[in-house]
Write a protein that holds these residues in place. Structure first.
Motif, PDB file in Angstrom:
ATOM      1  N   GLU A 129       0.867  -1.120  -0.038  1.00 52.52           N
ATOM      2  CA  GLU A 129      -0.138  -0.027  -0.033  1.00 52.52           C
ATOM      3  C   GLU A 129       0.839   1.305  -0.060  1.00 52.52           C
ATOM      4  O   GLU A 129       0.234   2.324  -0.516  1.00 52.52           O
ATOM      5  CB  GLU A 129      -0.843   0.041   1.276  1.00 52.52           C
ATOM      6  CG  GLU A 129      -1.682  -1.257   1.306  1.00 52.52           C
ATOM      7  CD  GLU A 129      -2.575  -1.378   2.666  1.00 52.52           C
ATOM      8  OE1 GLU A 129      -2.205  -0.290   3.472  1.00 52.52           O
ATOM      9  OE2 GLU A 129      -2.936  -2.362   2.868  1.00 52.52           O
ATOM     10  N   HIS A 130       1.982   1.169   0.814  1.00 51.83           N
ATOM     11  CA  HIS A 130       2.971   2.334   0.606  1.00 51.83           C
ATOM     12  C   HIS A 130       4.165   1.938   0.557  1.00 51.83           C
ATOM     13  O   HIS A 130       4.782   0.693   0.931  1.00 51.83           O
ATOM     14  CB  HIS A 130       2.540   3.115   2.320  1.00 51.83           C
ATOM     15  CG  HIS A 130       2.840   4.234   2.187  1.00 51.83           C
ATOM     16  ND1 HIS A 130       1.957   5.503   2.306  1.00 51.83           N
ATOM     17  CD2 HIS A 130       4.052   5.023   2.451  1.00 51.83           C
ATOM     18  CE1 HIS A 130       2.604   6.441   2.399  1.00 51.83           C
ATOM     19  NE2 HIS A 130       3.744   6.291   2.561  1.00 51.83           N
ATOM     20  N   ASP A 149       4.117   3.557  -8.632  1.00 52.73           N
ATOM     21  CA  ASP A 149       2.650   3.704  -8.370  1.00 52.73           C
ATOM     22  C   ASP A 149       2.084   3.562  -7.053  1.00 52.73           C
ATOM     23  O   ASP A 149       1.075   2.970  -6.947  1.00 52.73           O
ATOM     24  CB  ASP A 149       1.769   3.264  -9.725  1.00 52.73           C
ATOM     25  CG  ASP A 149       0.435   3.678  -9.909  1.00 52.73           C
ATOM     26  OD1 ASP A 149       0.112   4.958  -9.634  1.00 52.73           O
ATOM     27  OD2 ASP A 149      -0.505   3.064 -10.144  1.00 52.73           O
ATOM     28  N   ARG A 150       2.757   3.892  -6.130  1.00 49.32           N
ATOM     29  CA  ARG A 150       2.291   3.692  -4.928  1.00 49.32           C
ATOM     30  C   ARG A 150       2.769   5.355  -4.114  1.00 49.32           C
ATOM     31  O   ARG A 150       3.651   5.891  -4.556  1.00 49.32           O
ATOM     32  CB  ARG A 150       3.090   2.673  -4.213  1.00 49.32           C
ATOM     33  CG  ARG A 150       2.663   1.349  -4.568  1.00 49.32           C
ATOM     34  CD  ARG A 150       1.155   1.004  -4.289  1.00 49.32           C
ATOM     35  NE  ARG A 150       0.766  -0.563  -4.554  1.00 49.32           N
ATOM     36  CZ  ARG A 150       0.610  -1.016  -5.810  1.00 49.32           C
ATOM     37  NH1 ARG A 150       0.739  -0.152  -6.761  1.00 49.32           N
ATOM     38  NH2 ARG A 150       0.331  -2.175  -5.770  1.00 49.32           N
ATOM     39  N   TRP A 152       4.419   7.274  -1.554  1.00 53.47           N
ATOM     40  CA  TRP A 152       5.552   7.035  -0.646  1.00 53.47           C
ATOM     41  C   TRP A 152       6.070   8.197   0.011  1.00 53.47           C
ATOM     42  O   TRP A 152       5.636   9.228   0.055  1.00 53.47           O
ATOM     43  CB  TRP A 152       7.037   6.821  -1.659  1.00 53.47           C
ATOM     44  CG  TRP A 152       7.181   7.982  -2.510  1.00 53.47           C
ATOM     45  CD1 TRP A 152       6.745   8.331  -3.533  1.00 53.47           C
ATOM     46  CD2 TRP A 152       8.414   8.885  -2.183  1.00 53.47           C
ATOM     47  NE1 TRP A 152       7.297   9.555  -4.127  1.00 53.47           N
ATOM     48  CE2 TRP A 152       8.441   9.984  -3.224  1.00 53.47           C
ATOM     49  CE3 TRP A 152       9.458   8.777  -1.387  1.00 53.47           C
ATOM     50  CZ2 TRP A 152       9.487  10.558  -3.454  1.00 53.47           C
ATOM     51  CZ3 TRP A 152      10.370   9.923  -1.283  1.00 53.47           C
ATOM     52  CH2 TRP A 152      10.231  10.936  -2.340  1.00 53.47           C
TER      53      TRP A 152
END
Length: 546
Positions: A129-130, A149-150, A152
């Motif tokens: 998720e992160h 595409d997360r 950060w």
């Protein structure tokens, strides 16, 4: 009465209370920065609070891809001590393998060193998720993060300003503390799940006098990365004992290691044979002082006797073979028996090793029948013990376990005093004319030649004998060696029917993500016609076993 739980939280508290002044020395490639155990405990508390702020807690898996650094040590302690599981992510796996392990572990968060971000190009982060990034983020790192595409967060932003104390969670000693994946050389990687109990018992086992005898008087330098089998458990063991730690960062080339050994004076270190060979190469002809090392463990693959001899003769350093696996940490250590002279000790330290307390090892026949512990009856080695995992994560690889024993895939013998001698991997043994040829033994003999830097042996099809050995040789810089000269050299060291009729000279033997010879890659090169094979003699003339 509720038993006291064996937990990393208790291990962390012990180090914080009893060894607060012990020192962690962190190398960035140019200089060494020092901090105390107390500083690392504060780091761990801030990290735990930061992870909680992202909604993480007990039962969650957190992927960590870092070098041997202060931040990684804090994560080693904080994540399991807050009740979560640290999944040590090996950035040297392929993109396909990284995608698989992140999904299989169901990591919710990924902590990465900025320098590792390019390795994650093409990786599907799946459940992550992160992302938390340690270190400076340049343009290339920004581009890599955009591709992931997360959301950060810089590591500093996550931990700065957080409290320096934390209520560590003991939980259940059977909770999973660390998750380490195999390198997947024979299939998909499999997760070895170490419980809190496993980690504590393994640390106690390494501290014992018959094993590594680590104490507060030691300075411990794990050379193997902390994402590979937890650096053989050495960070936890050092913390338990209060030993100083030397953390190499990503700088494990020979020149860096020589500088660290001479400057920081470690007493115990551990690395793979390829790393030790690089130290020998860089130190050739130099008057070095490596005398602080009372124990230099070599593991991951068999250490050539020539490496043991050269470290001893040049610098008086006792390189000692250690045996372990992703699934069980340290199993055996090749400590010479009392009374062995210097030459005898070199021979003993080049052997596979003697089983340590807390572990049982046996050899079994193909049908699983235990074989006599006579040092002669060879079969697949199986292990069980206090810190040997009983299954893989998500139930994968169930066929590797039998009646509580882990099937190692190694072929070897065990004698009545617990000395193990591995002759080969089951998948690497060469079946020639109905008999077995040990690729390990042929490799060790070839690497004794002064012109040979590396040697790996694989099987090739043979019309008469079904399989024969092919030795793939990388020569030292400027060295020359003909196939016939190599065969003549081996003829003085091997049984006649083990002598290879084929040799392929290569620029370098391919390596796995943890520095082992990648025989899968060599077999692929052979199949694709990429290896230029030269004959030492006619294969049809290979002698049968008398």
């Amino acid at each position: 009465m509720t038993p006291y739980q064996l937990s990393i939280a208790a291990l962390l508290r012990h180090g914080a209370a009893i060894h607060a002044d012990s020192v962690v020395r962190c190398y960035d490639g140019e200089r060494v920065e020092r901090c105390t155990y107390a500083d690392v405990v504060a780091d761990a508390a801030r990290l735990a609070a930061g992870l909680e702020s992202l909604g993480l807690g007990p039962g969650d898996r957190i992927g960590v891809g870092l070098w041997n650094t202060r931040e990684h040590l804090a994560a080693f302690l904080a994540i399991p001590a807050m009740g979560a599981t640290i999944h040590t992510v090996n950035p040297r796996l392929s993109a396909e393998q990284l995608t698989f392990v992140l999904a299989d572990a169901e990591d919710r968060l990924l902590v990465l060193d900025a320098t590792m971000l390019p390795a994650f190009a093409g990786v599907d982060l799946g459940p992550v998720e992160h992302v938390v990034v340690v270190g400076g983020v340049d343009d290339a790192a920004h581009a890599a993060l955009a591709a992931l595409d997360r959301p950060w967060t810089p590591h500093g932003a996550l931990v700065d300003g957080r409290p320096e104390t934390y209520e560590w969670r003991d939980g259940d000693e059977l909770d999973v503390a660390t998750l380490c994946y195999t390198t997947g050389t024979t299939g998909e990687p499999k997760g070895a799940a170490y419980t809190q109990r496993h980690v504590v018992l393994h640390s106690l086992g390494e501290c014992s006098a018959n094993t590594l005898a680590i104490s507060r008087d030691d300075v411990v330098m794990p050379i193997s990365p902390m994402f590979h089998v937890n650096a053989w458990g050495l960070p936890y063991t050092a913390w338990l004992a209060g030993a100083d730690l030397v953390l190499t960062g990503r700088h494990v080339q020979g020149e860096h290691l020589i500088r660290l050994i001479e400057q920081e004076r470690p007493t115990v270190a551990a690395g793979v044979p390829t790393i030790l060979a690089d130290v020998l190469r860089c130190g050739e002809g130099r008057a070095l002082d490596l005398s602080s090392l009372r124990l230099l463990m070599s593991g991951g693959s068999p250490v050539p006797r020539a490496v043991v001899e050269q470290f001893d003769r040049r610098w008086g350093v006792p390189v000692t073979q250690a045996l372990g696996m992703t699934e069980n940490g340290l199993l055996a250590l090749a400590r010479p028996p009392a009374g062995a002279d210097r030459e005898e000790a070199i021979g003993w330290r080049s052997r596979t090793g003697r089983v340590i307390a807390g572990v049982e090892v046996r050899a079994v026949a193909e049908d699983g029948t235990p074989l006599p512990a006579d040092g002669e009856s060879a079969g697949e080695l199986e292990v069980r013990g206090w810190w040997v995992v009983g299954s893989y994560w998500n139930g994968r690889g169930a066929d590797r376990f039998r009646d509580g024993w882990l099937r190692t895939g190694d072929v070897g013998t065990v004698d009545r005093s617990g000395w193990i001698e591995i002759s080969d991997r089951l998948k690497d043994v060469i079946k020639s004319g109905g008999e077995w040829i040990s690729s390990v033994a042929v490799e060790a003999a070839a690497m004794e030649h002064p012109a040979v830097a590396e040697a790996a042996v694989i099987a090739v099809p043979d019309e008469r004998w079904f399989e024969r050995p092919l030795v793939c040789v990388a020569l030292r810089d400027g060295a020359r060696l003909s196939p016939g000269e190599l065969r003549a050299f081996l003829a003085e060291r091997l049984q006649s029917w083990w002598l290879p009729e084929r040799v392929a000279f290569v620029a370098a033997v391919p390596k796995t993500s943890v520095g082992k010879f990648d025989k899968k890659a060599l077999r692929r090169q052979l199949q694709d016609g990429e290896l230029e094979i030269e004959l030492t003699r006619s294969a049809s003339d290979a002698p049968a076993r008398p």
